[in-house]
Design a protein around this motif. Structure first.
Motif, PDB file in Angstrom:
ATOM      1  N   PHE A 184       0.822  -1.201   0.000  1.00 58.11           N
ATOM      2  CA  PHE A 184       0.000   0.000   0.000  1.00 58.11           C
ATOM      3  C   PHE A 184       0.862   1.260   0.000  1.00 58.11           C
ATOM      4  O   PHE A 184       0.442   2.310  -0.480  1.00 58.11           O
ATOM      5  N   LEU A 195      -2.115   0.996   7.109  1.00 54.77           N
ATOM      6  CA  LEU A 195      -2.039   0.759   5.666  1.00 54.77           C
ATOM      7  C   LEU A 195      -0.603   0.852   5.156  1.00 54.77           C
ATOM      8  O   LEU A 195      -0.197   0.102   4.265  1.00 54.77           O
ATOM      9  N   PRO A 214      -0.132  -3.676   6.650  1.00 56.77           N
ATOM     10  CA  PRO A 214      -1.353  -3.816   5.848  1.00 56.77           C
ATOM     11  C   PRO A 214      -2.206  -5.019   6.225  1.00 56.77           C
ATOM     12  O   PRO A 214      -3.410  -5.024   5.965  1.00 56.77           O
ATOM     13  N   ALA A 258      -5.002  -3.808   8.275  1.00 50.63           N
ATOM     14  CA  ALA A 258      -5.741  -2.646   7.766  1.00 50.63           C
ATOM     15  C   ALA A 258      -7.252  -2.822   7.833  1.00 50.63           C
ATOM     16  O   ALA A 258      -7.980  -1.903   8.213  1.00 50.63           O
ATOM     17  N   CYS A 302      -7.344  -7.030   2.277  1.00 53.79           N
ATOM     18  CA  CYS A 302      -6.968  -5.720   1.799  1.00 53.79           C
ATOM     19  C   CYS A 302      -5.945  -5.842   0.676  1.00 53.79           C
ATOM     20  O   CYS A 302      -5.896  -5.048  -0.233  1.00 53.79           O
TER      21      CYS A 302
END
Length: 223
Positions: free
Chosen positions: A151, A182, A186, A189, A222
């Motif tokens: 990310f 993030l 991650p 997240a 995610c």
């Protein structure tokens, strides 16, 4: 007799002062997490109608990922109002804070790109077609860098309700916490965004997914 127009303008002035204070507070909290952050531009209002009810603060960010050569961007977009079109989206008539990130400040988000319609989609249809949903539809990734698994090297945004932010603890839970998760962890997240009560966006894309990754196969995924 009290002038209602003057009253409304005075109230908006107080709202803008709170927005500025919140932005400074968020930037300071991000800096305390080890990131190097500096205000790049502010009050980037949109050019469209009622632009005075949409404000943004763009920050240049370093120390985000290893071997980072360019400034990254964090943009705080305060979307206080949107056209009163019929909509069943639960946030249609709520003031939102859009928290956007891009790994490249120069090629990053413009405030106008993040204008949200009453149906929860961006006003620019060309951008809507390039967004991909993650984290139970609380996170929207921009297609241009979606194939990178980190990310920190992508472009994305999430949103929270402004009226739910009352103090520094709320800003930590709803803004700073999800941002840091993030960028650094991650795998947490989805949980952090849910705890932040981040906005659940409506369906944005019906076509295929890059790399065959379909988030519907894992509602909490995610990455």
């Amino acid at each position: 007799m009290t002038d209602p127009i003057f009253q409304a303008a005075s109230y908006l002035e107080r709202v803008c002062a709170e927005i500025s204070h919140l932005s400074e507070e968020v930037a300071r909290a991000i800096s305390e997490q080890g990131f190097e952050i500096k205000l790049h531009d502010s009050n980037l209002v949109s050019d469209n109608q009622m632009s005075g009810l949409r404000y943004a603060f763009s920050y240049a960010v370093k120390r985000v990922f290893r071997n980072q050569k360019k400034n990254a961007q964090i943009l705080l977009k305060f979307d206080l109002w949107r056209s009163d079109h019929p909509s069943d989206w639960p946030h249609a008539k709520e003031a939102l804070l859009i928290v956007a990130y891009d790994a490249d400040l120069v090629d990053g988000w413009d405030s106008e790109q993040l204008d949200v319609q009453a149906d929860g989609r961006l006003e620019r249809p060309d951008l809507v077609s390039e967004l991909h949903q993650r984290c139970d539809n609380r996170l929207l990734l921009w297609e241009r860098r979606i194939n990178d698994r980190s990310f920190a090297r992508q472009a994305w945004y999430f949103g929270v309700r402004l009226c739910d932010i009352h103090d520094i603890n709320d800003s930590q839970r709803m803004i700073v916490g999800p941002l840091v998760a993030l960028l650094r962890t991650p795998e947490t997240a989805a949980e952090v965004l849910a705890r932040a009560e981040a906005v659940v966006w409506p369906e944005h894309r019906t076509g295929g997914w890059p790399g065959g990754i379909d988030p519907s196969s894992n509602s909490t995924a995610c990455l």
